[in-house]
Design a protein around this motif. Sequence first.
Motif, PDB file in Angstrom:
ATOM      1  N   ALA A 135    -104.445  11.971  61.352  1.00 28.63           N
ATOM      2  CA  ALA A 135    -103.325  12.574  62.082  1.00 28.63           C
ATOM      3  C   ALA A 135    -102.023  11.845  61.770  1.00 28.63           C
ATOM      4  O   ALA A 135    -100.967  12.480  61.630  1.00 28.63           O
ATOM      5  N   ALA A 136    -102.074  10.513  61.649  1.00 26.00           N
ATOM      6  CA  ALA A 136    -100.865   9.741  61.337  1.00 26.00           C
ATOM      7  C   ALA A 136    -100.362  10.040  59.926  1.00 26.00           C
ATOM      8  O   ALA A 136     -99.159  10.017  59.660  1.00 26.00           O
ATOM      9  N   LEU A 137    -101.292  10.336  59.008  1.00 29.24           N
ATOM     10  CA  LEU A 137    -100.922  10.639  57.620  1.00 29.24           C
ATOM     11  C   LEU A 137    -100.397  12.062  57.462  1.00 29.24           C
ATOM     12  O   LEU A 137     -99.613  12.341  56.554  1.00 29.24           O
ATOM     13  N   ALA A 138    -100.789  12.968  58.347  1.00 24.05           N
ATOM     14  CA  ALA A 138    -100.531  14.398  58.171  1.00 24.05           C
ATOM     15  C   ALA A 138     -99.075  14.780  57.916  1.00 24.05           C
ATOM     16  O   ALA A 138     -98.812  15.617  57.040  1.00 24.05           O
ATOM     17  N   PRO A 139     -98.079  14.200  58.627  1.00 25.46           N
ATOM     18  CA  PRO A 139     -96.697  14.615  58.342  1.00 25.46           C
ATOM     19  C   PRO A 139     -96.273  14.339  56.893  1.00 25.46           C
ATOM     20  O   PRO A 139     -95.639  15.196  56.257  1.00 25.46           O
ATOM     21  N   MET A 140     -96.635  13.173  56.366  1.00 27.46           N
ATOM     22  CA  MET A 140     -96.308  12.868  54.967  1.00 27.46           C
ATOM     23  C   MET A 140     -97.122  13.747  54.023  1.00 27.46           C
ATOM     24  O   MET A 140     -96.623  14.216  52.995  1.00 27.46           O
ATOM     25  N   GLN A 141     -98.383  13.971  54.371  1.00 30.75           N
ATOM     26  CA  GLN A 141     -99.260  14.805  53.560  1.00 30.75           C
ATOM     27  C   GLN A 141     -98.695  16.222  53.445  1.00 30.75           C
ATOM     28  O   GLN A 141     -98.675  16.803  52.360  1.00 30.75           O
ATOM     29  N   ARG A 142     -98.213  16.781  54.551  1.00 31.26           N
ATOM     30  CA  ARG A 142     -97.628  18.135  54.532  1.00 31.26           C
ATOM     31  C   ARG A 142     -96.426  18.183  53.590  1.00 31.26           C
ATOM     32  O   ARG A 142     -96.297  19.108  52.790  1.00 31.26           O
ATOM     33  N   GLU A 143     -95.557  17.196  53.711  1.00 35.12           N
ATOM     34  CA  GLU A 143     -94.352  17.188  52.876  1.00 35.12           C
ATOM     35  C   GLU A 143     -94.701  17.087  51.395  1.00 35.12           C
ATOM     36  O   GLU A 143     -94.129  17.782  50.549  1.00 35.12           O
ATOM     37  N   ILE A 144     -95.648  16.223  51.076  1.00 36.33           N
ATOM     38  CA  ILE A 144     -96.052  16.036  49.676  1.00 36.33           C
ATOM     39  C   ILE A 144     -96.747  17.279  49.138  1.00 36.33           C
ATOM     40  O   ILE A 144     -96.459  17.742  48.026  1.00 36.33           O
ATOM     41  N   ILE A 189    -111.298   8.772  46.357  1.00 34.18           N
ATOM     42  CA  ILE A 189    -112.481   9.575  46.639  1.00 34.18           C
ATOM     43  C   ILE A 189    -112.949   9.368  48.079  1.00 34.18           C
ATOM     44  O   ILE A 189    -113.422  10.309  48.718  1.00 34.18           O
ATOM     45  N   GLN A 190    -112.805   8.168  48.616  1.00 32.52           N
ATOM     46  CA  GLN A 190    -113.161   7.950  50.022  1.00 32.52           C
ATOM     47  C   GLN A 190    -112.253   8.783  50.934  1.00 32.52           C
ATOM     48  O   GLN A 190    -112.724   9.384  51.908  1.00 32.52           O
ATOM     49  N   TYR A 191    -110.981   8.823  50.608  1.00 33.04           N
ATOM     50  CA  TYR A 191    -110.045   9.665  51.365  1.00 33.04           C
ATOM     51  C   TYR A 191    -110.482  11.122  51.302  1.00 33.04           C
ATOM     52  O   TYR A 191    -110.518  11.830  52.320  1.00 33.04           O
ATOM     53  N   THR A 192    -110.829  11.597  50.108  1.00 32.53           N
ATOM     54  CA  THR A 192    -111.235  12.990  49.931  1.00 32.53           C
ATOM     55  C   THR A 192    -112.498  13.302  50.725  1.00 32.53           C
ATOM     56  O   THR A 192    -112.614  14.372  51.337  1.00 32.53           O
ATOM     57  N   ILE A 193    -113.437  12.386  50.730  1.00 34.82           N
ATOM     58  CA  ILE A 193    -114.666  12.592  51.504  1.00 34.82           C
ATOM     59  C   ILE A 193    -114.348  12.632  52.992  1.00 34.82           C
ATOM     60  O   ILE A 193    -114.853  13.498  53.724  1.00 34.82           O
ATOM     61  N   LEU A 194    -113.485  11.734  53.444  1.00 33.95           N
ATOM     62  CA  LEU A 194    -113.103  11.713  54.861  1.00 33.95           C
ATOM     63  C   LEU A 194    -112.461  13.039  55.268  1.00 33.95           C
ATOM     64  O   LEU A 194    -112.818  13.627  56.289  1.00 33.95           O
ATOM     65  N   VAL A 195    -111.545  13.531  54.464  1.00 30.21           N
ATOM     66  CA  VAL A 195    -110.878  14.807  54.753  1.00 30.21           C
ATOM     67  C   VAL A 195    -111.880  15.957  54.711  1.00 30.21           C
ATOM     68  O   VAL A 195    -111.849  16.864  55.551  1.00 30.21           O
ATOM     69  N   SER A 196    -112.795  15.904  53.744  1.00 31.76           N
ATOM     70  CA  SER A 196    -113.790  16.964  53.621  1.00 31.76           C
ATOM     71  C   SER A 196    -114.708  17.007  54.837  1.00 31.76           C
ATOM     72  O   SER A 196    -115.035  18.090  55.334  1.00 31.76           O
ATOM     73  N   VAL A 197    -115.122  15.839  55.323  1.00 34.38           N
ATOM     74  CA  VAL A 197    -115.943  15.810  56.529  1.00 34.38           C
ATOM     75  C   VAL A 197    -115.144  16.402  57.691  1.00 34.38           C
ATOM     76  O   VAL A 197    -115.653  17.226  58.464  1.00 34.38           O
ATOM     77  N   SER A 198    -113.875  16.038  57.800  1.00 34.79           N
ATOM     78  CA  SER A 198    -113.027  16.550  58.874  1.00 34.79           C
ATOM     79  C   SER A 198    -112.937  18.070  58.843  1.00 34.79           C
ATOM     80  O   SER A 198    -112.979  18.728  59.871  1.00 34.79           O
ATOM     81  N   GLU A 253    -104.975   9.245  45.383  1.00 36.23           N
ATOM     82  CA  GLU A 253    -105.079   7.778  45.423  1.00 36.23           C
ATOM     83  C   GLU A 253    -104.027   7.189  46.369  1.00 36.23           C
ATOM     84  O   GLU A 253    -104.310   6.239  47.097  1.00 36.23           O
ATOM     85  N   LYS A 254    -102.827   7.765  46.353  1.00 36.34           N
ATOM     86  CA  LYS A 254    -101.762   7.287  47.256  1.00 36.34           C
ATOM     87  C   LYS A 254    -102.146   7.518  48.712  1.00 36.34           C
ATOM     88  O   LYS A 254    -101.962   6.643  49.551  1.00 36.34           O
ATOM     89  N   PHE A 255    -102.672   8.722  49.014  1.00 41.03           N
ATOM     90  CA  PHE A 255    -103.116   9.003  50.378  1.00 41.03           C
ATOM     91  C   PHE A 255    -104.203   8.013  50.794  1.00 41.03           C
ATOM     92  O   PHE A 255    -104.169   7.444  51.886  1.00 41.03           O
ATOM     93  N   GLY A 256    -105.179   7.814  49.898  1.00 45.34           N
ATOM     94  CA  GLY A 256    -106.262   6.892  50.201  1.00 45.34           C
ATOM     95  C   GLY A 256    -105.764   5.483  50.413  1.00 45.34           C
ATOM     96  O   GLY A 256    -106.128   4.810  51.391  1.00 45.34           O
ATOM     97  N   SER A 257    -104.897   5.026  49.518  1.00 47.42           N
ATOM     98  CA  SER A 257    -104.357   3.668  49.608  1.00 47.42           C
ATOM     99  C   SER A 257    -103.612   3.454  50.921  1.00 47.42           C
ATOM    100  O   SER A 257    -103.698   2.386  51.538  1.00 47.42           O
ATOM    101  N   HIS A 258    -102.889   4.483  51.356  1.00 51.08           N
ATOM    102  CA  HIS A 258    -102.153   4.387  52.612  1.00 51.08           C
ATOM    103  C   HIS A 258    -103.095   4.131  53.789  1.00 51.08           C
ATOM    104  O   HIS A 258    -102.722   3.475  54.771  1.00 51.08           O
ATOM    105  N   LEU A 259    -104.333   4.624  53.668  1.00 53.48           N
ATOM    106  CA  LEU A 259    -105.332   4.441  54.723  1.00 53.48           C
ATOM    107  C   LEU A 259    -106.275   3.272  54.435  1.00 53.48           C
ATOM    108  O   LEU A 259    -107.236   3.053  55.173  1.00 53.48           O
TER     109      LEU A 259
END
Length: 196
Positions: free
Chosen positions: A142-151, A71-80, A60-66
């Motif tokens: 791509a902009a989210l990825a550095p924070m995503q990796r750390e988390i 679930i929309q975030y998860t679908i976006l990542v899954s498509v990627s 939810e935090k990742f999604g909110s950041h975008l």
Amino acid sequence: MDRKLGTVAKDNPDEVERTDVGRALTVSRPELLVNGDDGTFRHLVHDLLAFSSRLEAVREKFGSHLGLTGIQYTILVSVSHLQVQDGVGIKAIAAHLGLSGAFVTIETGKLIRQGLLTKRPNPSDRRRVLLQVSSQGEAQLAALAPMQREINDAIFDSLDSEGFGALATQAADLRKGADKALALANYLLSVTGDKA
């Protein structure tokens, strides 16, 4: 009842299995009992539930950041991750996430309207569409990825490579077992009038 922990006397198989303190057992497989008790199993389930809720919160935090729901975030990542050169279909995304095709269709429609996904007809079946992450969507991921990796590194900090491999295998097996268990629960609980 047999006095051994977690066993039932052979002459009465309908008797509820209980531990030595009288609590009904929630599992019967010997592999899931410790000295005939299901306490460790119940702790495992609660730890998994807590872990799942933390994963949901992070999602939810990742999604909110975008500007998206979790679930929309998860679908976006899954498509990627699943798209190939031509894209990926709704059915494949739904199967990957364990969601209904109708739900994925609704949510991908929102992502398309936001400019994060593109769709085009599937050349091999014009009734179906292929999805791809747009350049805008790729830039946001791509902009989210550095924070995503750390988390993500923090979430799985306790695992070494061997533990990670074992967990990945066990998680896939547990997902299959959970799918079977859900079907069984739907059957058993509907037969008993949802009184369990």
